[in-house]
Design an enzyme around this catalytic site. Structure first.
Site, PDB file in Angstrom:
ATOM      1  N   CYS A  83      -5.246  34.743  68.123  1.00 45.45           N
ATOM      2  CA  CYS A  83      -4.532  35.644  68.117  1.00 45.45           C
ATOM      3  C   CYS A  83      -4.959  37.142  67.686  1.00 45.45           C
ATOM      4  CB  CYS A  83      -2.941  35.685  67.735  1.00 45.45           C
ATOM      5  SG  CYS A  83      -2.144  34.368  68.346  1.00 45.45           S
ATOM      6  N   LYS A 141     -12.477  32.569  68.993  1.00 51.09           N
ATOM      7  CA  LYS A 141     -13.481  32.867  68.532  1.00 51.09           C
ATOM      8  C   LYS A 141     -13.307  32.347  67.100  1.00 51.09           C
ATOM      9  CE  LYS A 141     -17.659  34.264  67.156  1.00 51.09           C
ATOM     10  NZ  LYS A 141     -18.647  33.595  67.498  1.00 51.09           N
ATOM     11  N   GLU A 193     -25.754  20.530  69.283  1.00 51.82           N
ATOM     12  CA  GLU A 193     -25.319  22.035  69.189  1.00 51.82           C
ATOM     13  C   GLU A 193     -25.708  22.465  70.672  1.00 51.82           C
ATOM     14  OE1 GLU A 193     -24.004  24.122  68.130  1.00 51.82           O
ATOM     15  OE2 GLU A 193     -24.723  26.005  68.636  1.00 51.82           O
ATOM     16  N   TRP A 250      -2.845  33.761  71.568  1.00 51.68           N
ATOM     17  CA  TRP A 250      -3.638  32.445  71.954  1.00 51.68           C
ATOM     18  C   TRP A 250      -2.475  31.474  71.979  1.00 51.68           C
ATOM     19  CZ3 TRP A 250      -4.865  27.884  70.235  1.00 51.68           C
ATOM     20  CH2 TRP A 250      -5.798  27.020  70.939  1.00 51.68           C
ATOM     21  N   GLU A 278     -18.842  24.390  76.147  1.00 56.64           N
ATOM     22  CA  GLU A 278     -17.900  25.367  76.062  1.00 56.64           C
ATOM     23  C   GLU A 278     -18.298  26.404  77.106  1.00 56.64           C
ATOM     24  OE1 GLU A 278     -17.759  27.071  72.031  1.00 56.64           O
ATOM     25  OE2 GLU A 278     -19.902  27.181  71.810  1.00 56.64           O
ATOM     26  N   LYS A 302     -22.904  24.059  73.382  1.00 55.03           N
ATOM     27  CA  LYS A 302     -23.115  25.236  73.882  1.00 55.03           C
ATOM     28  C   LYS A 302     -22.487  25.145  75.501  1.00 55.03           C
ATOM     29  CE  LYS A 302     -23.595  28.179  70.942  1.00 55.03           C
ATOM     30  NZ  LYS A 302     -22.616  27.159  70.269  1.00 55.03           N
ATOM     31  N   HIS A 339     -28.269   1.816  72.588  1.00 55.58           N
ATOM     32  CA  HIS A 339     -27.131   1.087  72.052  1.00 55.58           C
ATOM     33  C   HIS A 339     -26.098   1.425  72.877  1.00 55.58           C
ATOM     34  CE1 HIS A 339     -29.226  -0.459  68.628  1.00 55.58           C
ATOM     35  NE2 HIS A 339     -29.796   0.690  68.360  1.00 55.58           N
ATOM     36  N   ARG A 383     -11.712  37.456  70.508  1.00 57.38           N
ATOM     37  CA  ARG A 383     -11.129  36.198  69.647  1.00 57.38           C
ATOM     38  C   ARG A 383     -10.596  35.179  70.693  1.00 57.38           C
ATOM     39  NH1 ARG A 383      -9.857  37.807  64.224  1.00 57.38           N
ATOM     40  NH2 ARG A 383      -8.163  36.421  64.112  1.00 57.38           N
ATOM     41  N   ASN A 396       0.296  36.143  64.004  1.00 58.13           N
ATOM     42  CA  ASN A 396      -0.835  35.012  64.457  1.00 58.13           C
ATOM     43  C   ASN A 396      -0.426  34.052  63.372  1.00 58.13           C
ATOM     44  OD1 ASN A 396      -3.245  33.662  64.627  1.00 58.13           O
ATOM     45  ND2 ASN A 396      -4.466  35.406  63.553  1.00 58.13           N
ATOM     46  N   GLY A 397      -0.674  32.697  63.961  1.00 54.95           N
ATOM     47  CA  GLY A 397      -0.107  31.614  63.246  1.00 54.95           C
ATOM     48  C   GLY A 397       0.828  30.405  63.815  1.00 54.95           C
TER      49      GLY A 397
END
Ligand code: M6R
Length: 625
Positions: free
Chosen positions: A2, A620, A494, A75, A501, A498, A517, A27, A101-102
């Site tokens: 948020c 973010k 990584e 969010w 997402e 990338k 394996h 964000r 926010n939270g």
């Protein structure tokens, strides 16, 4: 997560708040809303979807002019991303507007209490309870200056969980109040064109950077009151006055703009040589020794360390995985690396001689913050590697090493990651230096290697056109696999992250040695496999083994995309595509090999028509669990 904006000053609040929300879009959010105090009441507008939807509504039905306002990008956590659940939430009497926010963890009990008192809820959010409670508590609070702030303190003491709350009350047309626990909030202090003081609230400084760079940090469990006439007052939840820490933001609005690039991510990829150089700047002495003045741990503390934990989330965790190779190699201190969400819920064995390195670009990631507190409770020393000055994680750590990447706006971390790697190398080498494990000339040689990295990254960037072309050809892939070994293994992780997402393509990173394996069963005719090849100088002929892995996957039909350093001809016979990177010392190779993977993911996502900077479902900085 948020985004929060608040404004008190002479300008039209709605304009300032909307501009702040635009700057906080990065964000991640799925609805937006605003409230201004005007005509003795609250005027609000809120809308699901992008900010543009809200702006369109506001163009059709404008809010009245006002000089005090709040705005929010949400969010969704409790309740879906609908108009109704968007913030601000207004109390039943219509007097109080609240943004949050939270997560208020005890909201169910508080909601039941409000409902028992006859309040009807209009949303499914946890936030709405705060609006109703604040209105009721305000009515019970003795009139006089500071009444809204006092009511906010009373409410805050009753809330459990994580929250930044910002509220206004129709009876206090000159005041905004805000409260914070485990969730970020900064105050901006500026001066309007006519010389009148103006104040801003933001979940980060980007919200007000276009107006002022003067900021005040709000600490844990504190309430701030901004009154047009009386100015700024900060107290703890008990009402004791607190002097907030003042600082000047070291970047400006221009740094937070796209600067001609189509995406922030592209701009941030291009900024990496500068970001890497800035992270080294001022940290190397005349004789090539490291000078890390900000590491507020004594040499004796550093000598006493017998174990290192590196704790982080997502991309920052991958930086931690690479740190392990360097720190163990240079210092011979055992290093464990763990995702924060696991670390915080188990019983890691820590004591005063354990160094816990927490890595966070934003400095606000909830799991990393909680892991930090978990470590401190057990008396471990905590060193933060962080990009956001004034954020919670460095503030609560014993020591901090800032990465000087500048603002990272794209949700996908790029320059944040590369500068985290540099900071990890600095920490490892500094430990080796202080503990006398490396001679001064050995330290200076490694420092020279570090100094060459900005140029090496710049060189990689000049060769990216074939990578973009490759990306376009991969845009239809259903699965892409990434393999690496030694320090190239976290790079493979990584690369896969990338791609997931940004391009929403199934991607997995594997340690190349694990191939037989299980993962090799995934290879089908034409499956793209990206192999990050470690330096031929890496220990125990690791390079040769990875070359064998390339052959193995190709023999099973894979389309092989190989990232290898210049002069490595061993890979050529088995590679459908070779991406060359400059020759770099073994441990530092991730600084160059990661860059093509960033470009590849960005190009694939762009070709598929996705929003590269704000991928779906992502935020973010993840400020809730
Ligand atoms: O702000 P932080 O570094 O603590 O964030 C950690 C992760 O949430 C972050 O790296 C995330 O994985 C990014 N989206 C990666 O691109």
């Amino acid at each position: 997560m948020c985004g929060i904006v608040g404004y008190v000053g002479p300008q039209n609040a709605l304009d300032v708040v909307l501009e702040g929300l635009r700057r906080l879009e990065y964000r991640g959010y799925d609805s937006a809303g605003v409230a201004v105090l005007a005509g003795g009441g609250q005027a609000t507008a809120k809308k699901a979807g992008k900010l543009a939807n809200l702006e369109k509504d506001l163009a059709d039905s404008p809010l009245p002019e006002s000089t005090i306002g709040i705005g929010h990008t949400r969010w969704a956590t409790h309740g879906g991303p609908t108009d109704r659940n968007a913030h601000p939430h207004v109390s039943a009497d219509g007097r109080v507007a609240v943004i949050h926010n939270g997560i208020i963890e005890n909201f169910a009990a508080l909601r039941a209490e409000c409902e028992a008192a006859g309040v009807e809820f209009t949303s499914e959010t946890d936030t709405e309870v705060a609006a109703h409670l604040l209105a009721r508590v305000y009515d019970e609070t003795p009139p006089g200056p500071g009444r809204l702030a006092e009511a906010m303190r009373t409410v805050s003491r009753r809330l459990e969980g994580a929250f930044t709350l910002v509220a206004s009350h129709a009876d206090e047309p000159d005041t905004l109040v805000a409260s914070r626990r485990n969730s970020p909030l900064v105050v901006g202090v500026g001066e309007a064109a006519d010389g009148t003081p103006e104040y801003f609230l933001g979940s980060d400084v980007a919200a007000f950077i276009a107006h002022t760079r003067e900021a005040r940090e709000l600490g844990q469990d504190q309430v701030v009151e901004i009154d047009r006439h009386r100015g700024l007052t900060v107290t703890d939840f008990a009402g004791t006055a607190v002097e907030p820490h003042a600082y000047t933001v070291d970047w400006d609005a221009e740094a937070a703009e796209k600067g001609g690039y189509d995406w922030f991510m592209l701009k941030e990829i291009a900024e990496q040589p500068r970001a890497v150089a800035d992270t080294l700047l001022g940290r190397i002495g005349q004789g090539g020794e490291l000078v890390l003045d900000e590491v507020r741990l004594s040499d004796q503390d550093l000598r006493d360390i017998d174990k290192v934990f590196v704790v982080a989330c997502g991309t920052a965790y991958h930086a931690g995985l690479i740190a392990k190779y360097a720190i163990e190699h240079w210092t011979r201190i055992p290093v464990e690396v763990e995702v924060a969400s696991e670390f915080r819920y188990r019983d890691p064995v820590l004591d005063r001689s354990t160094l816990v390195v927490v890595i966070s670009q934003s400095g606000e990631t909830m799991d990393t913050l909680m892991a930090l507190r978990h470590a401190k409770e057990q008396k471990a020393r905590v060193l933060a590697i962080c990009n956001a000055n004034g954020s919670t994680i460095p503030r609560e750590s014993d020591a901090v090493l800032y990465t000087h990447a500048g603002p990272e706006v794209a949700v996908a971390s790029t320059k944040g990651f590369l500068t985290q790697l540099i900071a990890c190398y600095l920490v490892g080498l500094f430990l080796a230096q202080v503990r006398g494990i490396k001679y001064a000339d050995e330290v200076a040689t490694i420092v020279d290697d570090l100094r060459r990295l900005p140029e090496a990254v710049a060189e990689v960037l000049t060769r990216m056109e074939p990578v973009r072309e490759l990306g376009r050809s991969l845009a239809g892939a259903g699965t892409i696999l990434f393999l690496g070994r030694h320090v190239a293994f976290p790079v493979a992780l990584e690369g896969a992250l990338k791609l997931k997402e940004l391009a929403y393509i199934h991607a997995e990173g594997f340690a190349a040695g694990e191939l037989k394996h299980g993962p090799i069963a995934l290879i089908d005719q034409g499956t793209p496999v990206v192999v990050v090849v470690p330096s031929p100088r890496a220990r125990e002929s690791v390079h040769g083994k990875v070359v064998s892995n390339i052959q193995e996957v190709r023999a099973r039909g894979a389309r092989t995309i190989v990232i290898a350093e210049e002069g490595d001809e061993d890979v050529v016979p088995y590679a459908d595509h070779v991406i060359r990177v400059p020759r770099t010392p073994t441990l530092m190779a991730p600084v160059v090999t990661t860059v093509p993977l960033q470009v590849l993911a960005c190009e694939i996502a762009d070709t598929r028509g996705y929003d590269v900077d704000q991928p779906r479902n992502l935020a973010k900085s993840v400020t809730v669990e």
